[in-house]
Design a protein around this motif. Structure first.
Motif, mmCIF file in Angstrom:
data_model
loop_
_atom_site.group_PDB
_atom_site.id
_atom_site.type_symbol
_atom_site.label_atom_id
_atom_site.label_comp_id
_atom_site.label_asym_id
_atom_site.label_seq_id
_atom_site.Cartn_x
_atom_site.Cartn_y
_atom_site.Cartn_z
ATOM 1 N N PHE A 1 2.107 -0.419 -11.253
ATOM 2 C CA PHE A 1 2.489 -0.801 -9.900
ATOM 3 C C PHE A 1 1.931 -2.179 -9.584
ATOM 4 O O PHE A 1 0.764 -2.460 -9.853
ATOM 5 C CB PHE A 1 1.971 0.215 -8.877
ATOM 6 C CG PHE A 1 2.488 1.609 -9.103
ATOM 7 C CD1 PHE A 1 3.819 1.914 -8.873
ATOM 8 C CD2 PHE A 1 1.655 2.612 -9.570
ATOM 9 C CE1 PHE A 1 4.312 3.193 -9.089
ATOM 10 C CE2 PHE A 1 2.132 3.893 -9.793
ATOM 11 C CZ PHE A 1 3.464 4.190 -9.556
ATOM 12 N N LEU B 1 -0.121 -1.315 -5.579
ATOM 13 C CA LEU B 1 -0.259 0.096 -5.232
ATOM 14 C C LEU B 1 -0.877 0.216 -3.844
ATOM 15 O O LEU B 1 -1.914 -0.382 -3.540
ATOM 16 C CB LEU B 1 -1.144 0.808 -6.255
ATOM 17 C CG LEU B 1 -1.302 2.318 -6.023
ATOM 18 C CD1 LEU B 1 0.027 3.035 -6.159
ATOM 19 C CD2 LEU B 1 -2.315 2.902 -7.002
ATOM 20 N N THR C 1 -1.757 3.266 -0.954
ATOM 21 C CA THR C 1 -1.841 4.712 -0.825
ATOM 22 C C THR C 1 -2.994 5.108 0.084
ATOM 23 O O THR C 1 -3.961 4.352 0.249
ATOM 24 C CB THR C 1 -2.034 5.364 -2.210
ATOM 25 O OG1 THR C 1 -2.231 6.771 -2.052
ATOM 26 C CG2 THR C 1 -3.211 4.783 -2.956
ATOM 27 N N GLY D 1 4.121 2.183 -5.290
ATOM 28 C CA GLY D 1 3.828 3.579 -5.564
ATOM 29 C C GLY D 1 4.340 4.506 -4.485
ATOM 30 O O GLY D 1 3.909 5.662 -4.398
#
Length: 229
Positions: free
Chosen positions: A34, A37, A39, A162
């Protein structure tokens, strides 16, 4: 700064779980690749001012970062969880015995606390992910190595951050993950990430460059066999 406002909470709609500050970063290894990323998972990217920090308001999050060096890529985020998944999340948080006061205050408020808070204005929905709460940490379907099976069996793939494009594939992925017996013992749930475009800055502390000098590999990267490029 974007002025798009996420959908207001309602029946079946996403409810505000809390705010956090994080630094998107490139991650490769163990089948993951990725570019940025992003998250709410505690074990995949850096959180500020330290891992595991949740805040009730954007101002609390920004104030907490005011006295620490802040990378230029750091942003403010909110996590939203669909109403029908709240009971499972709350149950896992309470069963862990390591309570998250902010998450519980938003997701399981005391009687008479009033309507659930809405996300602050100015953010935009970034995408969806699938998460699970276990022993004081929020885990992701990505840190449970489900991405390759999900692509093969469900045709579900994540973007460069992601994230999934909408709620529908996140719901399918969560149901599929909950039917498996080879993941963390959590109740998997879909969740949306909201991002604010403005950089997070420390008061009186110069922001670190976007590409700082390499630092020691975090323990979670070593555990998962992930290496930053």
């Amino acid at each position: 700064m974007s002025t798009t406002r996420p959908p207001a909470p309602g029946s079946g709609g996403p409810l505000l779980a809390g705010y956090f500050v994080a630094v998107p970063e490139p991650v490769t290894g163990a089948g993951l690749r990725f570019e940025r990323l992003t998250t709410a998972c505690d074990c995949l990217i850096d959180r500020l001012p330290e891992d595991g920090c949740w805040f009730a308001t954007p101002q609390e999050a920004l104030d907490a970062c005011a006295t620490v060096p802040v990378p230029a890529a750091a942003r403010l985020y909110a996590l939203l969880i669909p109403a029908e998944h709240i009971a499972g999340v709350v149950s896992d948080i309470r069963a862990a015995g390591e309570y998250e006061p902010v998450l519980l205050a938003h997701l399981d408020p005391p009687a008479g606390a009033g309507a659930a808070p809405e996300p602050a204005a100015g953010g935009h929905e970034l995408g969806w992910e699938v998460l699970g709460y276990d022993c004081g940490m929020i885990h992701s379907w990505l840190c449970n190595s489900l991405h390759q099976d999900a692509a093969r069996e469900l045709g579900v793939t994540a973007d460069e951050r992601g994230l999934l494009p909408s709620r529908q594939p996140a719901e399918r992925l969560a149901a599929w993950a909950n039917a498996r017996d080879d993941t963390k013992p959590v109740t998997w749930f879909p969740a949306a990430l909201v991002e604010w475009d403005a950089p997070v800055e420390g008061n009186g502390v110069p922001a670190a460059p976007a590409d700082p000098a390499p630092s020691p590999t975090p323990w979670w990267h070593r555990l998962l066999g992930l290496d930053r490029p």
